[in-house]
Design a protein around this motif. Structure first.
Motif, PDB file in Angstrom:
ATOM      1  N   SER A   1      23.548  51.149  75.556  1.00 42.59           N
ATOM      2  CA  SER A   1      23.394  49.719  75.834  1.00 42.59           C
ATOM      3  C   SER A   1      21.985  49.227  75.577  1.00 42.59           C
ATOM      4  CB  SER A   1      23.805  49.409  77.280  1.00 42.59           C
ATOM      5  OG  SER A   1      22.867  49.943  78.197  1.00 42.59           O
TER       6      SER A   1
ATOM      7  N   ASP B   1      22.162  43.054  79.993  1.00 42.73           N
ATOM      8  CA  ASP B   1      23.246  42.551  80.837  1.00 42.73           C
ATOM      9  C   ASP B   1      24.598  43.001  80.288  1.00 42.73           C
ATOM     10  OD1 ASP B   1      24.958  41.165  82.492  1.00 42.73           O
ATOM     11  OD2 ASP B   1      24.520  39.192  81.625  1.00 42.73           O
ATOM     12  N   ASN B   2      25.216  43.945  80.983  1.00 41.08           N
ATOM     13  CA  ASN B   2      26.562  44.374  80.606  1.00 41.08           C
ATOM     14  C   ASN B   2      27.576  44.089  81.705  1.00 41.08           C
ATOM     15  OD1 ASN B   2      25.884  46.381  82.488  1.00 41.08           O
ATOM     16  ND2 ASN B   2      25.220  47.774  80.884  1.00 41.08           N
TER      17      ASN B   2
ATOM     18  N   SER C   1      27.511  44.670  84.867  1.00 40.09           N
ATOM     19  CA  SER C   1      27.763  45.793  85.765  1.00 40.09           C
ATOM     20  C   SER C   1      27.266  45.545  87.186  1.00 40.09           C
ATOM     21  CB  SER C   1      27.112  47.069  85.218  1.00 40.09           C
ATOM     22  OG  SER C   1      25.718  46.919  85.105  1.00 40.09           O
TER      23      SER C   1
ATOM     24  N   GLU D   1      22.583  40.285  76.214  1.00 40.27           N
ATOM     25  CA  GLU D   1      23.975  40.536  76.598  1.00 40.27           C
ATOM     26  C   GLU D   1      24.607  41.566  75.675  1.00 40.27           C
ATOM     27  OE1 GLU D   1      25.570  36.569  76.421  1.00 40.27           O
ATOM     28  OE2 GLU D   1      25.103  36.200  78.546  1.00 40.27           O
ATOM     29  N   VAL D   2      25.207  42.596  76.263  1.00 42.97           N
ATOM     30  CA  VAL D   2      25.892  43.637  75.487  1.00 42.97           C
ATOM     31  C   VAL D   2      27.298  43.813  76.037  1.00 42.97           C
ATOM     32  CG1 VAL D   2      23.748  44.827  74.876  1.00 42.97           C
ATOM     33  CG2 VAL D   2      24.997  45.514  76.930  1.00 42.97           C
ATOM     34  N   GLU D   3      28.070  44.665  75.382  1.00 41.73           N
ATOM     35  CA  GLU D   3      29.462  44.884  75.774  1.00 41.73           C
ATOM     36  C   GLU D   3      29.537  45.338  77.218  1.00 41.73           C
ATOM     37  OE1 GLU D   3      28.848  46.350  71.489  1.00 41.73           O
ATOM     38  OE2 GLU D   3      27.723  46.192  73.373  1.00 41.73           O
ATOM     39  N   SER D   4      30.478  44.770  77.964  1.00 44.69           N
ATOM     40  CA  SER D   4      30.560  45.062  79.382  1.00 44.69           C
ATOM     41  C   SER D   4      30.921  46.515  79.662  1.00 44.69           C
ATOM     42  CB  SER D   4      31.591  44.146  80.067  1.00 44.69           C
ATOM     43  OG  SER D   4      32.873  44.315  79.500  1.00 44.69           O
TER      44      SER D   4
ATOM     45  N   GLU E   1      29.567  49.021  78.375  1.00 44.96           N
ATOM     46  CA  GLU E   1      28.395  49.865  78.231  1.00 44.96           C
ATOM     47  C   GLU E   1      27.535  49.739  79.480  1.00 44.96           C
ATOM     48  OE1 GLU E   1      26.486  49.209  74.510  1.00 44.96           O
ATOM     49  OE2 GLU E   1      28.187  50.009  73.399  1.00 44.96           O
TER      50      GLU E   1
END
Length: 231
Positions: free
Chosen positions: A31, A173-174, A176, A225-228, A230
């Protein structure tokens, strides 16, 4: 020792694949990969030949779980011998499951206790200012879940109120975080006087533009913002 490398972004995942034994944190490392590359390739004033230069920029990895991406970038940029990566996590290896500033060239803080990096970064800025070193940037990379820690609330407030323009926080930001932020992460920083950008955490051009939009009298927050999935 001088380490000459010719690695680029495409080499990072193969470099990461040399590190085994901490697979549960693979996605945590992945991530951060693009943010780390853009910082070290296009933004930070750091160099393996001047690791102790007092006027260098400082990068603090607060999101210290799964440091494989960090080690891969350090190897690609000549701070580490790439051959050393295969001993990641071994008993006598200096490349531990959390980076150790006393062992790893270029590492500024020991990390792994989540939530500590941003207040430490605030302290580093104040220390640099006390030495009249006003040009060195301090960049802290945190995860969105770390912002649940109370020490971050205080650091965000103080840095904004004091106008610490040398400080940059990158939030990977995933989604989490277990509690979240009313109004979103960017709004939390903006309310305390930070300049804020929210970008695609895989878009290198967008990351570079956001990370270089600094202000002398306001700290900068970049929400990547990255894939949730990850973590």
């Amino acid at each position: 020792m001088t380490i000459t490398t010719t690695y680029g972004y495409a080499d990072l995942r193969p470099l990461m694949s040399a590190m085994t034994g901490d697979e549960k944190h693979d996605v945590a490392a992945t991530s951060t990969l693009d943010v780390l590359w853009v910082l070290y390739d296009q933004v930070l004033s750091v160099d393996p030949q001047r690791i102790d230069d007092p006027d260098r920029d400082r990068f603090l990895l607060s999101k210290g779980h799964g440091p494989m991406a960090y080690y891969a970038v350090l190897a690609a940029k000549g701070f580490l011998d790439p051959a050393e990566l295969k001993r990641f996590g071994a008993f006598d290896s200096r490349l531990g499951f959390h980076p150790d500033r006393m062992l790893v060239p270029g590492v500024e803080i020991g990390s792994g206790s989540l939530g500590h990096g941003l207040p430490l970064g605030l302290g580093v800025v104040l220390g640099l200012r006390a030495q009249d070193r006003d040009e060195s940037r301090v960049v802290v990379l945190v995860g969105d879940a770390e912002l649940d820690e109370g020490s971050n609330h205080e650091a965000i407030q103080v840095a904004g109120r004091w106008g610490l323009g040398q400080l940059t926080t990158v939030v990977v930001d995933n989604s989490s975080s277990s509690t979240g932020w009313p109004g979103g992460i960017a709004d939390r920083f903006a309310r305390e006087g930070w300049a804020v950008h929210t970008v695609d955490g895989r878009d290198h051009d967008a990351l570079r533009r956001a990370l270089t939009d600094t202000h002398p009298d306001r700290p900068l927050a970049v929400v990547a913002e990255v894939e949730s999935k990850e973590l």
